[in-house]
Design a protein around this motif. Structure first.
Motif, PDB file in Angstrom:
ATOM      1  N   ALA A  14       0.817  -1.220   0.000  1.00  0.00           N
ATOM      2  CA  ALA A  14       0.000   0.000   0.000  1.00  0.00           C
ATOM      3  C   ALA A  14       0.851   1.270   0.000  1.00  0.00           C
ATOM      4  O   ALA A  14       1.955   1.288   0.539  1.00  0.00           O
ATOM      5  CB  ALA A  14      -0.916  -0.002   1.218  1.00  0.00           C
ATOM      6  N   ASP A  15       0.333   2.323  -0.643  1.00  0.00           N
ATOM      7  CA  ASP A  15       0.968   3.643  -0.593  1.00  0.00           C
ATOM      8  C   ASP A  15       0.461   4.420   0.627  1.00  0.00           C
ATOM      9  O   ASP A  15       1.157   5.240   1.190  1.00  0.00           O
ATOM     10  CB  ASP A  15       0.603   4.458  -1.850  1.00  0.00           C
ATOM     11  CG  ASP A  15       0.911   3.710  -3.133  1.00  0.00           C
ATOM     12  OD1 ASP A  15       2.093   3.381  -3.343  1.00  0.00           O
ATOM     13  OD2 ASP A  15      -0.038   3.436  -3.904  1.00  0.00           O
ATOM     14  N   PHE A  16      -0.790   4.138   1.005  1.00  0.00           N
ATOM     15  CA  PHE A  16      -1.446   4.861   2.102  1.00  0.00           C
ATOM     16  C   PHE A  16      -2.005   3.861   3.105  1.00  0.00           C
ATOM     17  O   PHE A  16      -2.610   2.868   2.717  1.00  0.00           O
ATOM     18  CB  PHE A  16      -2.609   5.712   1.570  1.00  0.00           C
ATOM     19  CG  PHE A  16      -2.165   6.848   0.702  1.00  0.00           C
ATOM     20  CD1 PHE A  16      -2.025   8.127   1.224  1.00  0.00           C
ATOM     21  CD2 PHE A  16      -1.870   6.638  -0.642  1.00  0.00           C
ATOM     22  CE1 PHE A  16      -1.592   9.181   0.427  1.00  0.00           C
ATOM     23  CE2 PHE A  16      -1.428   7.682  -1.448  1.00  0.00           C
ATOM     24  CZ  PHE A  16      -1.292   8.953  -0.913  1.00  0.00           C
ATOM     25  N   ILE A  17      -1.804   4.146   4.387  1.00  0.00           N
ATOM     26  CA  ILE A  17      -2.386   3.309   5.428  1.00  0.00           C
ATOM     27  C   ILE A  17      -3.391   4.158   6.217  1.00  0.00           C
ATOM     28  O   ILE A  17      -3.017   5.171   6.817  1.00  0.00           O
ATOM     29  CB  ILE A  17      -1.311   2.774   6.408  1.00  0.00           C
ATOM     30  CG1 ILE A  17      -0.173   2.048   5.670  1.00  0.00           C
ATOM     31  CG2 ILE A  17      -1.965   1.894   7.483  1.00  0.00           C
ATOM     32  CD1 ILE A  17      -0.491   0.669   5.148  1.00  0.00           C
ATOM     33  N   LEU A  69      -2.622   2.763  -3.962  1.00  0.00           N
ATOM     34  CA  LEU A  69      -3.070   1.612  -3.184  1.00  0.00           C
ATOM     35  C   LEU A  69      -3.307   2.024  -1.730  1.00  0.00           C
ATOM     36  O   LEU A  69      -2.442   2.628  -1.091  1.00  0.00           O
ATOM     37  CB  LEU A  69      -2.048   0.476  -3.264  1.00  0.00           C
ATOM     38  CG  LEU A  69      -1.964  -0.180  -4.650  1.00  0.00           C
ATOM     39  CD1 LEU A  69      -0.839  -1.203  -4.692  1.00  0.00           C
ATOM     40  CD2 LEU A  69      -3.298  -0.817  -5.049  1.00  0.00           C
ATOM     41  N   VAL A  70      -4.491   1.710  -1.261  1.00  0.00           N
ATOM     42  CA  VAL A  70      -4.928   2.144   0.072  1.00  0.00           C
ATOM     43  C   VAL A  70      -5.287   0.918   0.909  1.00  0.00           C
ATOM     44  O   VAL A  70      -6.063   0.065   0.479  1.00  0.00           O
ATOM     45  CB  VAL A  70      -6.181   3.051  -0.052  1.00  0.00           C
ATOM     46  CG1 VAL A  70      -6.634   3.533   1.322  1.00  0.00           C
ATOM     47  CG2 VAL A  70      -5.908   4.234  -0.976  1.00  0.00           C
ATOM     48  N   PHE A  71      -4.718   0.863   2.110  1.00  0.00           N
ATOM     49  CA  PHE A  71      -5.043  -0.220   3.041  1.00  0.00           C
ATOM     50  C   PHE A  71      -5.618   0.391   4.315  1.00  0.00           C
ATOM     51  O   PHE A  71      -4.969   1.216   4.962  1.00  0.00           O
ATOM     52  CB  PHE A  71      -3.788  -1.046   3.368  1.00  0.00           C
ATOM     53  CG  PHE A  71      -4.075  -2.218   4.273  1.00  0.00           C
ATOM     54  CD1 PHE A  71      -4.524  -3.427   3.755  1.00  0.00           C
ATOM     55  CD2 PHE A  71      -3.911  -2.106   5.656  1.00  0.00           C
ATOM     56  CE1 PHE A  71      -4.797  -4.509   4.597  1.00  0.00           C
ATOM     57  CE2 PHE A  71      -4.188  -3.188   6.499  1.00  0.00           C
ATOM     58  CZ  PHE A  71      -4.633  -4.384   5.969  1.00  0.00           C
ATOM     59  N   ASP A  72      -6.830   0.009   4.646  1.00  0.00           N
ATOM     60  CA  ASP A  72      -7.441   0.487   5.897  1.00  0.00           C
ATOM     61  C   ASP A  72      -7.129  -0.521   7.000  1.00  0.00           C
ATOM     62  O   ASP A  72      -7.630  -1.648   6.989  1.00  0.00           O
ATOM     63  CB  ASP A  72      -8.955   0.647   5.704  1.00  0.00           C
ATOM     64  CG  ASP A  72      -9.638   1.242   6.933  1.00  0.00           C
ATOM     65  OD1 ASP A  72      -9.016   1.270   8.025  1.00  0.00           O
ATOM     66  OD2 ASP A  72     -10.804   1.673   6.815  1.00  0.00           O
ATOM     67  N   ILE A  94       2.308   6.592   3.597  1.00  0.00           N
ATOM     68  CA  ILE A  94       1.644   7.796   4.105  1.00  0.00           C
ATOM     69  C   ILE A  94       0.507   7.391   5.052  1.00  0.00           C
ATOM     70  O   ILE A  94      -0.427   6.710   4.634  1.00  0.00           O
ATOM     71  CB  ILE A  94       1.036   8.621   2.942  1.00  0.00           C
ATOM     72  CG1 ILE A  94       2.081   8.921   1.851  1.00  0.00           C
ATOM     73  CG2 ILE A  94       0.384   9.905   3.460  1.00  0.00           C
ATOM     74  CD1 ILE A  94       3.147   9.899   2.230  1.00  0.00           C
ATOM     75  N   PRO A  95       0.591   7.807   6.326  1.00  0.00           N
ATOM     76  CA  PRO A  95      -0.539   7.539   7.216  1.00  0.00           C
ATOM     77  C   PRO A  95      -1.687   8.530   7.007  1.00  0.00           C
ATOM     78  O   PRO A  95      -1.464   9.725   6.829  1.00  0.00           O
ATOM     79  CB  PRO A  95       0.058   7.699   8.625  1.00  0.00           C
ATOM     80  CG  PRO A  95       1.262   8.558   8.449  1.00  0.00           C
ATOM     81  CD  PRO A  95       1.709   8.464   7.018  1.00  0.00           C
ATOM     82  N   VAL A  96      -2.884   7.986   7.016  1.00  0.00           N
ATOM     83  CA  VAL A  96      -4.107   8.791   6.898  1.00  0.00           C
ATOM     84  C   VAL A  96      -4.893   8.533   8.182  1.00  0.00           C
ATOM     85  O   VAL A  96      -5.359   7.412   8.408  1.00  0.00           O
ATOM     86  CB  VAL A  96      -4.949   8.321   5.692  1.00  0.00           C
ATOM     87  CG1 VAL A  96      -6.259   9.101   5.603  1.00  0.00           C
ATOM     88  CG2 VAL A  96      -4.148   8.425   4.408  1.00  0.00           C
ATOM     89  N   ILE A 277      -5.894  11.744  -1.446  1.00  0.00           N
ATOM     90  CA  ILE A 277      -5.040  10.638  -1.878  1.00  0.00           C
ATOM     91  C   ILE A 277      -4.799  10.693  -3.381  1.00  0.00           C
ATOM     92  O   ILE A 277      -3.686  10.541  -3.857  1.00  0.00           O
ATOM     93  CB  ILE A 277      -5.652   9.279  -1.468  1.00  0.00           C
ATOM     94  CG1 ILE A 277      -5.555   9.109   0.064  1.00  0.00           C
ATOM     95  CG2 ILE A 277      -4.970   8.113  -2.190  1.00  0.00           C
ATOM     96  CD1 ILE A 277      -6.195   7.846   0.607  1.00  0.00           C
ATOM     97  N   SER A 278      -5.872  10.955  -4.134  1.00  0.00           N
ATOM     98  CA  SER A 278      -5.748  10.956  -5.595  1.00  0.00           C
ATOM     99  C   SER A 278      -4.900  12.126  -6.105  1.00  0.00           C
ATOM    100  O   SER A 278      -4.434  12.108  -7.237  1.00  0.00           O
ATOM    101  CB  SER A 278      -7.127  11.023  -6.242  1.00  0.00           C
ATOM    102  OG  SER A 278      -7.677  12.314  -6.073  1.00  0.00           O
TER     103      SER A 278
END
Ligand SMILES: [Mn+2]
Length: 281
Positions: A14-17, A69-72, A94-96, A277-278
């Motif tokens: 993932a790029d974003f968590i 790619l996003v992982f929750d 990147i943390p979200v 994110i986009s």
């Protein structure tokens, strides 16, 4: 439940968590702990759909597809948020963060303080949160992060302010933060404000968004609404422009589902996550 933008089952790719922090310990109001799940639920209820043949779809962000790619990863306790952010940041992801009250930002910045030098803060909030009366409090975030070695308030900005008391105005002055008031959006527009923010901040900046920066007409579901705020489109455009500069992480805090009307504040928060994110380049 995972946010609708979750699109990989492998956190390592993932790029974003996405991390929820369902904590309201730092607030004098009750209910912001319900926000992470409300935001996830709103993303699925209002921002996805099903075709007649049963195929599911989700809304694309405007102007650019969600090509990341996003992982929750679900929720984490506030006591381990700093550590979680440190790990994500060390893995170059990147943390979200979905708050929770605004004091979760202090914890996120503690995590970055271990991995990153020369951090600027873009603090978007109708209140400056610069009180000194208490520590680890949702209204003392800027006071608390002054203790961190790598956070540079003199290279940071406050955006959308309209609910400051005199102590806070004095503290802003001392800190040398640059302030953009809500009315500046009418006078200068998003583009000019963005260009001025860009000049002030470092390359390693963290973006914190308190949804109460919006006019209560757009975001009724907050703890402490202040009249005369910016519009959801202004906030979206500013955040998309900031995201193009690749913030080290971002959070959306202070959604209060009990005060919301037709889930519009939660839905906006969910939509904003996808727009930001986009827009990373
Ligand atoms: Mn705040």
């Amino acid at each position: 439940m995972r946010i609708a933008w979750h699109n990989t089952q492998y956190p390592e790719e993932a790029d974003f968590i996405v991390l929820g922090c369902a904590s309201e310990e730092g607030s004098s109001w009750e209910g912001t702990s319900k926000a992470p799940e409300a935001i996830r639920k709103a993303s699925r209820e209002w921002l996805t759909g099903e075709l007649h043949d049963g195929t599911n779809f989700r809304y694309n962000p405007q102007s650019s597809a969600l090509n990341k790619l996003v992982f929750d990863d679900g929720n984490v306790k506030k006591s381990v948020l700093a550590e979680a952010v440190q790990t994500i940041s060390s893995d170059k992801k990147i943390p979200v963060i979905l708050g929770g009250d605004h004091s979760v930002t202090t914890e996120a910045l503690k995590g970055f303080d271990e991995t990153t030098k020369n951090i600027s803060l873009v603090y978007i909030d109708s209140h400056p949160d610069f009180m000194e009366s208490e520590m680890n409090y949702y209204a003392s975030v800027l006071t608390d992060v002054q203790e961190l070695k790598n956070v540079k308030l003199n290279k940071s900005v406050l955006v959308g302010v309209r609910g400051a008391n005199s102590f806070e105005l004095e503290n802003i002055k001392k800190s040398k933060m640059k302030t953009f008031y809500s009315v500046d959006f009418v006078e200068s527009g998003v583009k000019k404000i963005f260009n001025q923010i860009k000049k002030k901040i470092t390359k390693k900046f963290y973006l914190s968004i308190d949804v109460d920066v919006l006019d209560p007409a757009f975001a009724p579901g907050v703890s402490d609404p202040v009249p005369g705020g910016i519009t959801s489109n202004e906030l979206t455009l500013l955040c998309k422009k900031l995201a193009s500069l690749k913030p080290i992480g971002f959070d959306i805090v202070e959604v209060l589902p009990d005060n919301d009307v037709n889930e519009k504040t939660s839905t906006f928060a969910a939509k904003l996550v996808s727009e930001i994110i986009s827009s990373y380049r």
